[in-house]
Write an enzyme that holds these catalytic residues in place. Structure first.
Site, PDB file in Angstrom:
ATOM      1  N   GLN A   1      41.510  45.967  51.183  1.00 30.00           N
ATOM      2  CA  GLN A   1      42.457  44.848  51.185  1.00 30.00           C
ATOM      3  C   GLN A   1      43.837  45.206  51.728  1.00 30.00           C
ATOM      4  O   GLN A   1      44.433  44.411  52.454  1.00 30.00           O
ATOM      5  CB  GLN A   1      42.576  44.294  49.770  1.00 30.00           C
ATOM      6  CG  GLN A   1      43.396  43.034  49.649  1.00 30.00           C
ATOM      7  CD  GLN A   1      43.316  42.478  48.241  1.00 30.00           C
ATOM      8  OE1 GLN A   1      42.337  41.848  47.866  1.00 30.00           O
ATOM      9  NE2 GLN A   1      44.326  42.723  47.449  1.00 30.00           N
TER      10      GLN A   1
ATOM     11  N   GLU B   1      49.827  38.052  52.420  1.00 28.87           N
ATOM     12  CA  GLU B   1      50.957  38.742  51.798  1.00 28.87           C
ATOM     13  C   GLU B   1      51.938  39.282  52.828  1.00 28.87           C
ATOM     14  O   GLU B   1      52.757  40.146  52.523  1.00 28.87           O
ATOM     15  CB  GLU B   1      50.456  39.877  50.905  1.00 28.87           C
ATOM     16  CG  GLU B   1      49.638  39.359  49.748  1.00 28.87           C
ATOM     17  CD  GLU B   1      49.422  40.421  48.690  1.00 28.87           C
ATOM     18  OE1 GLU B   1      49.965  40.252  47.598  1.00 28.87           O
ATOM     19  OE2 GLU B   1      48.734  41.415  48.972  1.00 28.87           O
TER      20      GLU B   1
ATOM     21  N   ASP C   1      44.968  49.605  48.495  1.00 28.93           N
ATOM     22  CA  ASP C   1      44.304  48.741  47.518  1.00 28.93           C
ATOM     23  C   ASP C   1      42.931  48.442  48.107  1.00 28.93           C
ATOM     24  O   ASP C   1      42.808  47.665  49.064  1.00 28.93           O
ATOM     25  CB  ASP C   1      45.090  47.452  47.269  1.00 28.93           C
ATOM     26  CG  ASP C   1      44.404  46.562  46.217  1.00 28.93           C
ATOM     27  OD1 ASP C   1      43.322  46.954  45.730  1.00 28.93           O
ATOM     28  OD2 ASP C   1      44.952  45.491  45.890  1.00 28.93           O
TER      29      ASP C   1
ATOM     30  N   GLU D   1      44.228  51.944  44.520  1.00 25.58           N
ATOM     31  CA  GLU D   1      44.001  50.841  43.584  1.00 25.58           C
ATOM     32  C   GLU D   1      42.581  50.299  43.739  1.00 25.58           C
ATOM     33  O   GLU D   1      42.092  50.145  44.861  1.00 25.58           O
ATOM     34  CB  GLU D   1      45.024  49.748  43.895  1.00 25.58           C
ATOM     35  CG  GLU D   1      44.904  48.494  43.045  1.00 25.58           C
ATOM     36  CD  GLU D   1      45.990  47.464  43.403  1.00 25.58           C
ATOM     37  OE1 GLU D   1      47.063  47.858  43.931  1.00 25.58           O
ATOM     38  OE2 GLU D   1      45.754  46.264  43.184  1.00 25.58           O
TER      39      GLU D   1
ATOM     40  N   ASP E   1      43.474  47.372  38.772  1.00 26.37           N
ATOM     41  CA  ASP E   1      43.917  45.973  38.869  1.00 26.37           C
ATOM     42  C   ASP E   1      42.790  45.088  38.317  1.00 26.37           C
ATOM     43  O   ASP E   1      42.798  44.718  37.143  1.00 26.37           O
ATOM     44  CB  ASP E   1      44.250  45.659  40.332  1.00 26.37           C
ATOM     45  CG  ASP E   1      44.553  44.198  40.585  1.00 26.37           C
ATOM     46  OD1 ASP E   1      44.758  43.450  39.621  1.00 26.37           O
ATOM     47  OD2 ASP E   1      44.584  43.762  41.758  1.00 26.37           O
TER      48      ASP E   1
ATOM     49  N   LYS F   1      50.198  42.238  36.079  1.00 25.67           N
ATOM     50  CA  LYS F   1      50.364  40.900  36.660  1.00 25.67           C
ATOM     51  C   LYS F   1      50.424  39.904  35.507  1.00 25.67           C
ATOM     52  O   LYS F   1      49.439  39.750  34.778  1.00 25.67           O
ATOM     53  CB  LYS F   1      49.167  40.556  37.531  1.00 25.67           C
ATOM     54  CG  LYS F   1      49.068  41.337  38.845  1.00 25.67           C
ATOM     55  CD  LYS F   1      47.716  41.076  39.491  1.00 25.67           C
ATOM     56  CE  LYS F   1      47.655  41.552  40.933  1.00 25.67           C
ATOM     57  NZ  LYS F   1      46.273  41.512  41.463  1.00 25.67           N
TER      58      LYS F   1
ATOM     59  N   SER G   1      48.780  37.241  45.708  1.00 24.93           N
ATOM     60  CA  SER G   1      48.741  36.866  47.128  1.00 24.93           C
ATOM     61  C   SER G   1      49.247  35.436  47.335  1.00 24.93           C
ATOM     62  O   SER G   1      49.800  35.120  48.377  1.00 24.93           O
ATOM     63  CB  SER G   1      47.339  37.059  47.688  1.00 24.93           C
ATOM     64  OG  SER G   1      46.381  36.440  46.870  1.00 24.93           O
TER      65      SER G   1
ATOM     66  N   LYS H   1      54.920  46.052  43.470  1.00 22.23           N
ATOM     67  CA  LYS H   1      54.112  45.703  44.653  1.00 22.23           C
ATOM     68  C   LYS H   1      54.219  44.194  44.864  1.00 22.23           C
ATOM     69  O   LYS H   1      53.923  43.421  43.953  1.00 22.23           O
ATOM     70  CB  LYS H   1      52.663  46.112  44.368  1.00 22.23           C
ATOM     71  CG  LYS H   1      51.723  45.937  45.523  1.00 22.23           C
ATOM     72  CD  LYS H   1      50.319  46.384  45.147  1.00 22.23           C
ATOM     73  CE  LYS H   1      49.361  45.259  45.354  1.00 22.23           C
ATOM     74  NZ  LYS H   1      47.970  45.521  45.104  1.00 22.23           N
TER      75      LYS H   1
END
Ligand code: 2PG
Ligand code: MG
Length: 426
Positions: free
Chosen positions: A165, A208, A245, A288, A315, A340, A370, A391
């Protein structure tokens, strides 16, 4: 000071998808708003984002993504219980917990609870005459986080131009946040220039703000970013390192990690060795989601084999959830957690997860989604919570730059120091 009004309403995120906003009005006549972000590569253990589905009239043009039910929950159930109450964040979050005791905030919607919780935090800081960062840390130097910034995007954010990603950079040798972000801007520009010199399509900007350039393999993508770093005269490793990631849950199918580029599939054990090879070959300081969200054995064996200096960041694995964090601490699967707020659903319980992670010696990285908004509260949370890292995506797009700009402002206006979590790396 008391809450005199609370409303929820639907707004748009950076992808043009509906999301929830809340506005808290206080006795002094001021109103404090917050908007919640939304992910694309979401983990299945995240708190529930309540969306209407395609059947409702109000949703006609939003393809099932509107959030009228979550908004309605704010305007009925939640506001009934909060209007007239003092602006006290922990009491408000306790009330929200009581109103929706489900583990995933699925009754009211985590987008409803988080919007109210965030707007309340912002209002509570105002009531004390503090910035949001200072509200969480009233005394001493604030810790500005080290940014981890997206240069190349793939996966669910860029139509799978890359299987992984994000290829990100960490300006680990910078001495201030302002210096760090200036290095990153230079690297992103250098990557765009290098890409066009090589005849690649570089005008495709992903969700992003990263460059959506296609590469035949992750190794070529990493080498490309290393060249972009060298091109601006920064030294790889001591000044700027790489982070990935992998978001591997997205390509874990039928118990196999299935890469399109090159077309190859891996068992969990083979993928552990593939990832070990990558972190050995490249100056990668953080990786990640190298393994899927429930492939605990792979996480555990990789953490045992990887160099101890490597940040192994969960994550989708951990989804800002204390029970999953506890399992990873107990089994030594991962050594860092992405934080998050919308995976969790409340500000105070998100902070509790972060503090629990610190207690276990885990690194923490506060992260945007995102699908973002123009809000900048994330920068204050990362700073006031002493997360150490942040991030946000790339340095492209006002919804991303709102967070970087707020950190630049905090560096100028508050008494701060800059976190150097990878000091000496490379
Ligand atoms: C991630 C996030 C942000 P999303 O995987 O870390 O980069 O993506 O918000 O789509 O889950
Ligand atoms: Mg991720």
């Amino acid at each position: 000071m008391k809450i005199t009004d609370l409303i929820g309403y639907q707004v748009l995120d950076s992808r043009g998808k509906p999301t929830v906003a809340a506005a808290v009005t206080l006795e002094d006549g001021t109103t404090h708003t917050a908007r919640v972000p939304s992910g694309a590569s979401t983990g299945k253990h995240e708190a529930l984002e309540l969306r209407d589905g395609s059947s409702t009239h109000a949703d006609k043009y939003f393809g099932g993504h509107s959030v009228n039910k979550a908004v309605e929950n704010i305007n009925t159930v939640i506001s009934q219980h909060l209007i007239g109450e003092p602006i006290d964040l922990s009491l408000i979050d306790q009330k929200l917990e009581q109103l929706d005791p489900s583990a995933n905030h699925g009754q009211l919607g985590a987008n409803a609870t988080l919007a109210v919780s965030l707007a309340s935090a912002i209002a509570a800081a105002h009531a004390k005459g503090l910035s949001l960062a200072r509200y969480f840390q009233p005394d001493g130097k604030l810790l500005l986080p080290m940014p981890m910034v997206n240069i190349l995007s793939g996966g669910a954010h860029a139509n799978r131009t890359l299987d992984f990603q994000d290829v990100l950079v960490v300006p680990c040798g910078a001495n201030s946040f302002a210096e760090a972000i200036s290095w990153v801007v230079a690297v992103r520009e250098s990557a765009a220039k290098l890409g066009s010199q090589q005849g690649k399509v570089t005008n495709l900007v992903a969700d992003e703000g990263g460059l959506g350039i296609a590469f035949p393999s992750i190794q070529e993508a990493c080498n490309f970013v290393l060249s972009a770093i060298e091109e601006v005269g920064l030294s790889v490793g001591s000044q700027v390192s790489l982070a990935l990631d992998v978001a591997s849950t997205q390509f874990f199918k039928g118990e196999r990690y299935q890469l399109n580029n090159p077309g190859r599939e891996f068992t969990s054990d083979e993928f552990v060795h593939f990832i070990l090879g990558l972190v050995t070959e490249f100056p990668i300081v953080s990786i990640e989601d190298p393994f899927a969200e429930d492939d605990w054995n792979a996480w555990q064996s990789f953490t045992g084999l990887a160099p101890s200096s490597l940040q192994i960041l969960g994550d989708d694995l951990l989804t800002t959830n204390s029970a999953r964090l506890d399992r990873s601490i107990a089994t030594k699967a991962a050594n860092a957690i992405l934080i998050k707020a919308n995976q969790n659903g409340l500000v105070t319980s998100t902070l509790e997860v972060l503090l629990r992670a610190h207690g276990a010696g885990f690194n923490t990285v506060v992260s945007a989604r995102s699908g973002e908004t123009e809000d900048s509260w994330l920068a204050d949370l990362a700073t006031g919570w002493r997360a150490g890292q942040i991030k946000v995506g790339s340095t492209h797009g006002a919804e991303r730059n709102a967070k970087w700009n707020r950190l630049l402002e905090l560096e100028k206006r508050e008494d701060t120091e800059f976190a150097r979590p990878f000091n000496g790396a490379g």
